[in-house]
Design an enzyme around this catalytic site. Structure first.
Site, PDB file in Angstrom:
ATOM      1  CG  ASN A 433      38.944  36.239  40.182  1.00 33.12           C
ATOM      2  OD1 ASN A 433      39.126  37.264  40.827  1.00 33.12           O
ATOM      3  ND2 ASN A 433      38.085  35.157  40.334  1.00 33.12           N
ATOM      4  CG  ASP A 434      42.946  33.548  41.885  1.00 32.63           C
ATOM      5  OD1 ASP A 434      42.059  33.780  42.632  1.00 32.63           O
ATOM      6  OD2 ASP A 434      42.994  32.379  41.322  1.00 32.63           O
ATOM      7  CB  VAL A 435      46.972  37.971  38.520  1.00 36.12           C
ATOM      8  CG1 VAL A 435      47.594  36.633  38.447  1.00 36.12           C
ATOM      9  CG2 VAL A 435      46.053  38.484  37.531  1.00 36.12           C
ATOM     10  CB  ALA A 474      43.576  30.895  44.428  1.00 36.27           C
TER      11      ALA A 474
END
Lengths: 507, 108
Positions: A433-435, A474
């Site tokens: 997700n965050d990447v 995050a």
């Protein structure tokens, strides 16, 4: 045995130290990494041979048996562990190393040394730390009477230094042990991977740290007669265990690898400090090397995740980034069935797969490899875009995919993957997700702003395989999930992939 | 130069060497590097052997032997698991190598 004279032994230690330096150097580059590791092992074996040949040791047989037991535990554990569970094994190895260092330093501080006088005139018991003033044994015989005399020697400045180094070793070694056990429990999912925060936690943490520092000071003061009381060290060790637990509890699951790396550096420093206590240069040099390189490595890992080490360690205390906001957006998303995803993939010309934490957790690496084989058989070009911190540790995803026999040529590093994405028909994001969150590029107010990402938003269509709408670690919402070209397939990554695979075979 | 100063010198120089040797590592190798460094601090085994070999009481002997076991687990296990990780890298590198099985683990 006293086979080797001291200069030869020192030379052996020097060679071992050089081996360790070259090992770390070798491990920094893919082509030489394996050789580097073997070189490190050679250095370690050499050091052990030297210590047996150069020191006048008692209890050699029990020691050899203990080494055999340690090998019998360590080797099968290292051989059999599933590659997905490897991070926690490393944590555990690190923890026992810290415990060993704490024991070594503690024993040296409390030990007495027996010296036989010339011509059976008697024996002396010297406090352990008297050795660190290194006056040579001959001058002690001035004290010699009949029978065994126990000496109480006034401390010198080097005694106090050795006591301080010993207190450091016990304190930090025990932190390393308990902290590593908690990271193990988190990664093994024996406990929640979410940050554990409770009211008064920071205060309690502060209190035990102060208690630990106070006890360390007490150890140094107690060294005035060159020996430290055992119960003081035991108490220090127990307080340090509490510090380690409270230190790691507030850290979120995805940040745990950075903590492992930090604890690894800690253990290195404890080994260095115990080297100081024992007056052993090899332990000092090897421990310092690990401590220094571990510190740099920790910072590099944190940087690759777009965070500072301090924010990871203390973010949870402040209720900051790691805890994050988990409020869910009410905006619509487009979710689809496995059948739709299978069709989308089958009619693409070029697919870029972005694997993440979720894939590792679901152990779906073999399934995805199978899926890719089916796609390739249909003439679809497939690549993997690997973010530097995909998986549970930096570089972990490469290891996992390599284990599933994914050809190395299909694995593209982030920059290369990004240049392929603009011409890709589908970007398949599995458990990440965050990447892939465009906020890292577009939104300067976002906590992850500036973190390098894989730009899946440039592909013509994006498919997310996700467990739920929950944000990543995050704690930031991903705009891309609400984009018109995005399709979501909810569920465990392995289940979803299996369903897509089945659907694809019938398309 | 006193012994204390010698050791301090070793310490400071080792810090710089430690910083320098890992300064250019690719992120792919972070995990194996950490694991390898972890194995290297298993050399505390040397210290454990020394204190155990000089133990005078049975308590000290038992504690020392525990330290030896723990240090050996750290050192031997650490090198073996690092080798396994790196084996995956090298086995995956050539496109197709016959019999590059998953579990052909060779230890250090």
């Amino acid at each position: 045995m006293d086979l080797l004279p001291e200069p030869v032994a020192e030379l052996g230690y020097l060679v071992a130290a050089v081996c360790f330096i070259l090992a770390l150097k070798g491990l920094s580059s893919p082509a030489t990494a394996r050789r580097g590791n073997l070189l490190g092992a050679v250095g370690a074996v050499l050091a052990c041979v030297v210590v047996f040949l150069s020191q006048d040791l008692d209890h050699v047989v029990p020691i050899l048996v203990a080494i055999a037991i340690g090998s019998v535990i360590g080797v099968p554990a290292a051989r059999r562990v599933a590659m997905t569970q490897m991070p926690q094994l490393v944590a555990l190895f690190n923890g026992v190393g810290g415990a060993a260092a704490a024991l070594v330093a503690g024993m040296e501080l409390t030990a007495t040394q027996r010296i036989e006088g010339p011509e059976g005139s008697g024996a002396l018991e010297l406090p352990g730390l008297a050795g660190s003033s290194r006056g040579g044994t001959s001058e002690w015989f001035a004290y010699l009477g009949r029978g065994t005399d126990v000496l109480s020697l006034p401390a010198t400045s080097s005694t106090y230094l050795a006591a301080a180094a010993g207190a450091f070793t016990v304190f930090v070694g025990a932190i390393s042990l308990s902290g590593s056990c908690v990271t193990f429990a988190k990664l093994q999912e024996l406990m929640t991977t979410r940050p554990v925060i409770f009211p008064g936690g920071p205060l309690l943490f502060g209190a035990v740290v102060v208690a630990g520092l106070g006890l360390s000071l007490a150890v140094v003061v107690d060294a005035r007669d060159s020996v430290v009381s055992t119960w003081l060290l035991v108490l220090l060790g127990l307080v340090a265990v509490a510090v380690g637990v409270l230190f790691v509890l507030p850290v979120g699951g995805a940040d745990v690898p950075i903590v492992i790396s930090l604890l690894n550096a800690f253990t290195g420093l404890t080994v260095a400090a115990s080297g100081y206590v024992l007056g052993n240069t090899l332990l000092l040099v090897a421990g310092t090397l690990v401590g220094a390189s571990g510190t740099i490595l920790t910072r590099m890992m944190a940087a690759a995740m777009g965070r500072s080490t301090a924010s990871i360690l203390f973010g949870a205390f402040r209720g900051g980034s790691t805890a994050g906001s988990t409020q869910l957006s009410e905006r619509p998303v487009r979710s689809a069935g496995a059948q739709d995803v299978a069709i989308l993939l089958s009619y693409a010309r070029k697919v870029v797969i972005v694997p993440g934490y979720g894939l590792a957790v679901a152990q779906a690496q073999h399934t995805i490899h199978e899926l890719v084989d089916v796609l390739q058989a249909r003439g679809v070009q497939v690549l993997y875009g690997i973010h530097p911190v995909a998986g549970r540790m930096p570089g972990h995803m490469n290891v996992l995919l390599a284990e599933a026999n994914v050809p190395y040529a299909q694995l593209k590093e982030m920059d290369e993957a990004n240049s392929e994405l603009s011409s890709a028909d589908v970007a398949l994001v599995v458990g990440a997700n965050d990447v892939v969150n465009p906020a890292a590029k577009n939104s300067p107010v976002s906590p992850i702003y500036g973190m390098p990402i894989i730009t899946v938003d440039e592909a013509k269509a994006v498919v997310f395989l996700k467990r739920s709408m929950r944000p990543g670690f995050a704690g930031i919402e991903n705009e891309l999930l609400h984009d018109a070209k995005t399709t979501l397939l909810f569920g465990d990554a392995k289940d979803s992939l299996t369903k897509v695979l089945a659907a694809m075979k019938s398309v | 130069m006193s012994d204390g100063m010698t050791l301090l010198t070793f310490f400071v120089l080792s810090v710089f060497v430690g910083f320098e040797v890992v300064s250019k590592v690719s992120s792919v190798l972070h995990t194996p590097l950490m694991s390898g460094a972890n194995a290297i601090h298993g050399v505390i085994l040397v210290g454990a052997v020394i204190v155990t070999g000089h133990a005078h009481s049975s308590t000290a002997l038992v504690l020392g032997l525990i330290a030896v076991v723990l240090a050996t687990v750290n050192m031997v296990g650490g090198f073996v698991v690092t080798d396994r990780m790196l084996e995956m890298f090298t086995a995956g590198r050539p496109q197709r190598r016959a019999g590059a099985g998953v579990d052909s683990g060779k230890g250090a």
